[in-house]
Design an enzyme around this catalytic site. Sequence first.
Site, PDB file in Angstrom:
ATOM      1  N   ASN A  10       0.875  -1.233   0.262  1.00  0.00           N
ATOM      2  CA  ASN A  10      -0.380  -0.322  -0.309  1.00  0.00           C
ATOM      3  C   ASN A  10       1.262   1.389   0.430  1.00  0.00           C
ATOM      4  O   ASN A  10       1.504   1.750   0.958  1.00  0.00           O
ATOM      5  CB  ASN A  10      -0.574   0.025   1.133  1.00  0.00           C
ATOM      6  CG  ASN A  10      -1.516   1.007   1.612  1.00  0.00           C
ATOM      7  OD1 ASN A  10      -1.874   2.190   0.598  1.00  0.00           O
ATOM      8  ND2 ASN A  10      -2.409   1.530   2.349  1.00  0.00           N
ATOM      9  N   TRP A  11       0.761   1.452  -1.307  1.00  0.00           N
ATOM     10  CA  TRP A  11       1.804   3.084  -1.413  1.00  0.00           C
ATOM     11  C   TRP A  11       1.270   4.397  -0.449  1.00  0.00           C
ATOM     12  O   TRP A  11       1.930   5.027  -0.878  1.00  0.00           O
ATOM     13  CB  TRP A  11       2.422   2.925  -2.835  1.00  0.00           C
ATOM     14  CG  TRP A  11       3.010   2.425  -3.135  1.00  0.00           C
ATOM     15  CD1 TRP A  11       3.986   0.918  -2.484  1.00  0.00           C
ATOM     16  CD2 TRP A  11       3.512   2.011  -4.823  1.00  0.00           C
ATOM     17  NE1 TRP A  11       4.184   0.260  -3.578  1.00  0.00           N
ATOM     18  CE2 TRP A  11       4.074   0.537  -4.381  1.00  0.00           C
ATOM     19  CE3 TRP A  11       2.964   2.420  -6.054  1.00  0.00           C
ATOM     20  CZ2 TRP A  11       4.940   0.296  -5.899  1.00  0.00           C
ATOM     21  CZ3 TRP A  11       3.531   1.965  -7.181  1.00  0.00           C
ATOM     22  CH2 TRP A  11       4.192   0.464  -6.551  1.00  0.00           C
ATOM     23  N   LYS A  12       0.680   4.363  -0.378  1.00  0.00           N
ATOM     24  CA  LYS A  12      -0.304   5.153  -0.001  1.00  0.00           C
ATOM     25  C   LYS A  12      -0.450   6.926  -0.099  1.00  0.00           C
ATOM     26  O   LYS A  12      -0.240   6.764  -1.752  1.00  0.00           O
ATOM     27  CB  LYS A  12       0.277   5.765   1.602  1.00  0.00           C
ATOM     28  CG  LYS A  12      -0.238   4.553   2.606  1.00  0.00           C
ATOM     29  CD  LYS A  12      -0.062   4.964   3.977  1.00  0.00           C
ATOM     30  CE  LYS A  12       0.146   2.831   4.423  1.00  0.00           C
ATOM     31  NZ  LYS A  12       0.634   3.137   6.391  1.00  0.00           N
ATOM     32  N   HIS A  99      -9.303   0.605   5.160  1.00  0.00           N
ATOM     33  CA  HIS A  99      -8.379   1.265   6.069  1.00  0.00           C
ATOM     34  C   HIS A  99      -8.467   2.250   7.214  1.00  0.00           C
ATOM     35  O   HIS A  99      -9.232   3.037   6.394  1.00  0.00           O
ATOM     36  CB  HIS A  99      -7.075   2.196   4.628  1.00  0.00           C
ATOM     37  CG  HIS A  99      -5.428   2.156   5.178  1.00  0.00           C
ATOM     38  ND1 HIS A  99      -4.577   2.675   5.899  1.00  0.00           N
ATOM     39  CD2 HIS A  99      -4.444   0.810   5.022  1.00  0.00           C
ATOM     40  CE1 HIS A  99      -3.298   2.378   6.958  1.00  0.00           C
ATOM     41  NE2 HIS A  99      -3.358   1.508   5.925  1.00  0.00           N
ATOM     42  N   GLU A 101      -6.463   4.577   8.101  1.00  0.00           N
ATOM     43  CA  GLU A 101      -5.915   5.292   7.886  1.00  0.00           C
ATOM     44  C   GLU A 101      -7.057   6.245   7.691  1.00  0.00           C
ATOM     45  O   GLU A 101      -8.346   8.116   7.877  1.00  0.00           O
ATOM     46  CB  GLU A 101      -5.282   6.002   7.272  1.00  0.00           C
ATOM     47  CG  GLU A 101      -4.315   5.568   7.771  1.00  0.00           C
ATOM     48  CD  GLU A 101      -2.355   5.064   6.737  1.00  0.00           C
ATOM     49  OE1 GLU A 101      -2.937   5.130   5.699  1.00  0.00           O
ATOM     50  OE2 GLU A 101      -1.433   5.187   7.658  1.00  0.00           O
ATOM     51  N   GLU A 171      -5.564  -5.145  10.642  1.00  0.00           N
ATOM     52  CA  GLU A 171      -3.920  -4.087  10.952  1.00  0.00           C
ATOM     53  C   GLU A 171      -4.336  -3.381  12.173  1.00  0.00           C
ATOM     54  O   GLU A 171      -5.351  -2.441  12.048  1.00  0.00           O
ATOM     55  CB  GLU A 171      -4.381  -3.053   9.843  1.00  0.00           C
ATOM     56  CG  GLU A 171      -3.688  -3.942   7.842  1.00  0.00           C
ATOM     57  CD  GLU A 171      -3.131  -2.705   7.379  1.00  0.00           C
ATOM     58  OE1 GLU A 171      -2.283  -2.482   6.542  1.00  0.00           O
ATOM     59  OE2 GLU A 171      -4.059  -1.587   7.210  1.00  0.00           O
ATOM     60  N   GLY A 177       2.866   1.690  11.006  1.00  0.00           N
ATOM     61  CA  GLY A 177       3.587   3.089  10.760  1.00  0.00           C
ATOM     62  C   GLY A 177       4.288   3.469  12.094  1.00  0.00           C
ATOM     63  O   GLY A 177       5.521   4.103  11.708  1.00  0.00           O
ATOM     64  N   SER A 216       3.583  -2.326  10.299  1.00  0.00           N
ATOM     65  CA  SER A 216       5.278  -2.173  10.595  1.00  0.00           C
ATOM     66  C   SER A 216       5.757  -4.350  10.197  1.00  0.00           C
ATOM     67  O   SER A 216       6.734  -4.550  11.006  1.00  0.00           O
ATOM     68  CB  SER A 216       5.449  -1.902  11.708  1.00  0.00           C
ATOM     69  OG  SER A 216       4.905  -0.446  12.251  1.00  0.00           O
ATOM     70  N   GLY A 237       3.167  -1.271   4.386  1.00  0.00           N
ATOM     71  CA  GLY A 237       2.755   0.031   3.933  1.00  0.00           C
ATOM     72  C   GLY A 237       4.321   0.733   3.830  1.00  0.00           C
ATOM     73  O   GLY A 237       4.920   0.511   2.772  1.00  0.00           O
TER      74      GLY A 237
HETATM   75  C1  PEP Z   1      -0.754  -0.076   6.241  1.00  0.00           C
HETATM   76  O1  PEP Z   1      -1.081   1.434   6.190  1.00  0.00           O
HETATM   77  O2  PEP Z   1      -2.005  -0.454   5.130  1.00  0.00           O
HETATM   78  C2  PEP Z   1       0.239  -0.776   6.689  1.00  0.00           C
HETATM   79  C3  PEP Z   1       0.598  -1.636   7.332  1.00  0.00           C
HETATM   80  O3  PEP Z   1       1.236   0.393   7.022  1.00  0.00           O
HETATM   81  P1  PEP Z   1       2.685   0.129   7.495  1.00  0.00           P
HETATM   82  O4  PEP Z   1       3.574  -1.771   7.181  1.00  0.00           O
HETATM   83  O5  PEP Z   1       3.740   1.392   6.990  1.00  0.00           O
HETATM   84  O6  PEP Z   1       2.764   0.090   9.053  1.00  0.00           O
END
Ligand code: PEP
Length: 255
Positions: A10-12, A99, A101, A171, A177, A216, A237
């Site tokens: 997921n490149w956000k 998600h 976010e 998640e 993050g 993470s 992410g």
């Molecule tokens: C995500 O936002 O889906 C995610 C898992 O982010 P990260 O890997 O940076 O924690």
Amino acid sequence: MARRKFVCGNWKMHKTAAEATALVKELAAGVAEAARAGEVQVAVAPPFTALHAVATALAGTGIELAAQDVHWEAQGAFTGAISAAMLADACCTHGIVGHSERRQLFGETDEGVRRKAAALLGAKIRPIVCVGETLAEREADRTLEVVGRQVRQGLQGLSPEQLRQLTVAYEPVWAIGTGRTATAAQAQEVHAALRKILRELGGPVADEVRIQYGGSVKPENAAELMSQPDVDGALVGGASLKAKDFLAIVKGALR
Ligand code: PEP
């Protein structure tokens, strides 16, 4: 039953079309080896503005294309929104919904998740439905209640055949993050509980639904997390923005 592992980056809100294309080129160079020629399913979710460029760059790589969000309406006066048909037109085969976010920063609700997942399915796009508890909810021992509600309400009304199409991503919000990862045992506990709910909703099809872990995930912890019996892949992410790290995570999904 053996479920093919599924790793999605997921490149956000990162990468212009040119930057995204350059990242795909790096991924393409190593993905066949990392995924052992398709043993692991791999997808990337660039921002909307890079979908077309990434779709072109992905041709022949075996990597699939995901969108980060969708609107449930088919068309109309919804400034800034993108429909499922538009995503299909941009060659997306997967779409992330719910998600944390989107839930926290943009007011996404379980009802919105349900409508978005249904819209994606209607356009033959496979939803990746994200669920997860906050730190306060975990500390109050409410994790299973919260993710249970999110998954029941988000998937309400779907047939077993529709459930078979989708992926659930667990998640934990406190792990996204933050550099803090759930332990493999914490992930497995929640994934097993989610599969039980999927069984209530769809019967035996629950054994075919992939449940990704996200939060993470890094090259150092990916293999242990994905070795758990109910952890069927990862939603990645930050670490998906570097080809070397993402490919190492894909390798971590191999048995
Ligand atoms: C995500 O936002 O889906 C995610 C898992 O982010 P990260 O890997 O940076 O924690």
